[in-house]
Design an enzyme around this catalytic site. Structure first.
Site, short mmCIF file in Angstrom:
data_model
loop_
_atom_site.label_atom_id
_atom_site.label_comp_id
_atom_site.label_asym_id
_atom_site.label_seq_id
_atom_site.Cartn_x
_atom_site.Cartn_y
_atom_site.Cartn_z
CG HIS A 170 -17.31 38.09 -33.74
ND1 HIS A 170 -18.57 37.86 -33.23
CD2 HIS A 170 -16.98 39.35 -33.34
CE1 HIS A 170 -18.97 38.93 -32.56
NE2 HIS A 170 -18.02 39.86 -32.62
NE ARG B 190 -23.14 41.12 -31.23
CZ ARG B 190 -21.92 41.62 -30.98
NH1 ARG B 190 -21.07 41.83 -31.97
NH2 ARG B 190 -21.54 41.88 -29.74
CD GLU C 153 -20.54 35.37 -34.24
OE1 GLU C 153 -20.66 35.91 -35.35
OE2 GLU C 153 -19.84 35.84 -33.33
C1 DGY Z 1 -18.28 43.54 -29.31
O1 DGY Z 1 -17.54 44.11 -28.48
O2 DGY Z 1 -19.49 43.61 -29.29
C2 DGY Z 1 -17.60 42.76 -30.36
O3 DGY Z 1 -18.46 42.09 -31.18
C3 DGY Z 1 -16.57 41.84 -29.77
O4 DGY Z 1 -15.52 41.95 -30.66
#
Ligand code: DGY
Length: 320
Positions: A286, A239, A268
């Protein structure tokens, strides 16, 4: 099969692999990729199941707008830092997520970023496309080889562990830090456990696999980048909140960090201008879990979790 009853709200979109299951069980409405908070607030009243993705904050106010019949927030992602777990627990709402099905895709993407950032592939490709490549140059674009390098893995959950196995197979020595020791992985693969500071000092590559949320916000800032040092490569597929983007951009500009590979950003889809113009930096939008297999698996699991909770069964992956 149960009769189709109750309303499920997919905050944005769910892929057909999950949507079709959900539609067999519920009346389903989807907000679409561009849904606004206001539109979502209008959609949710009466929902028994809510299916958000990581770009949709789920707070007490939204839960209350859904109404007392809401039974489950079935997150279409493994990360759930955008869901107020306490607000869900207080209201007796089950929260589920989609672990496991995206491990391979996300670990592979972290490996890809490690290789492409470490070998300066982003700058090299940009130079070629803009006509700056003037021919084979023995001293240009010199980067890192994984064999013999020390790779520090921050967070040895499913994805961190799989990434560690991959870099280890390419000859890297793995150090890791995690909230608890993974003795099996230490024995099986020879990974070394240490604390964050020591890991940052000793690693040529640092890859972040810890969860988002307030507990990890700003984990990698100016001081930590100093510890990684000018030979170091920073990778983040977790993240954006864990990493101070401006500090990374400054360190790249000033040659205090060798390279960075980032897939996630605080706030984002906005990406800080400082990063967009920083050198030796590979930036992706992402896409850690963006393989056909993973995204279908996530959609299916999100639907199955929602259905299980409403049918009074234990969902496969419950968070609270
Ligand atoms: C998640 O599953 O948390 C991812 O960031 C999505 O790709």
């Amino acid at each position: 099969m149960q009769n189709k009853s109750g309303k499920a709200v997919v905050a944005r979109v769910l892929l057909p692999a999950g949507l079709e299951l959900l539609e067999q069980r519920f009346e389903v409405s989807q907000g679409g990729l561009d849904v606004t908070r206001e539109q979502l607030e209008e959609m949710v009243p009466g929902a028994i199941a809510l299916v958000p993705d990581p770009s949709v904050p789920v707070d007490g106010e939204l839960l209350d707008l859904c109404g007392e019949q809401l039974e489950v927030v079935s997150n279409f992602a493994v990360g759930y830092d955008h869901v107020d777990l306490e607000a869900c627990s207080d209201r007796g709402i089950v929260v589920t997520n989609t672990p496991g099905v995206l491990t391979e895709a996300t670990a592979e993407l972290a490996l890809m970023l490690t290789l492409s950032a470490g070998r300066l592939a982003g700058d090299a490709e940009r130079d070629l496309r803009s006509g700056l490549w003037t021919g084979w140059n023995p001293g240009a674009y010199l980067g890192l080889e994984l064999r013999g390098a020390t790779v520090g893995v921050v967070g040895l959950g499913r994805i961190g562990l799989r990434y560690a196995e991959m870099v280890s197979a390419l000859g890297a020595e793995v150090l890791y830090t995690a909230s608890s020791r993974k003795v099996e992985a230490e024995k099986q693969f020879g990974f070394g456990w240490t604390d964050l500071e020591d890991l940052l000092r000793r690693s040529q590559v640092v890859s972040i696999h810890a969860p988002g949320g307030e507990g990890t916000r700003g984990m990698i800032g100016r001081r930590e980048l100093e510890l990684i040092g000018p030979e170091g490569v920073l990778i983040n597929t977790s993240r954006g909140t864990l990493v101070d983007s401006d500090a990374v951009a400054e360190a790249l500009e000033e040659g205090r960090l060798a390279a960075a590979g980032l897939d996630v950003y605080d706030g984002e889809p906005a990406v800080p201008e400082s990063l967009l113009s920083a050198p030796r930096c590979v930036l992706l939008p992402h896409i850690g879990s963006a393989s056909h297999i993973s995204r279908d698996g996530m959609a299916r699991l999100a639907a199955e979790n929602a259905i299980a909770v409403v049918d009074g069964l234990e969902p496969a992956s419950r968070v609270v």
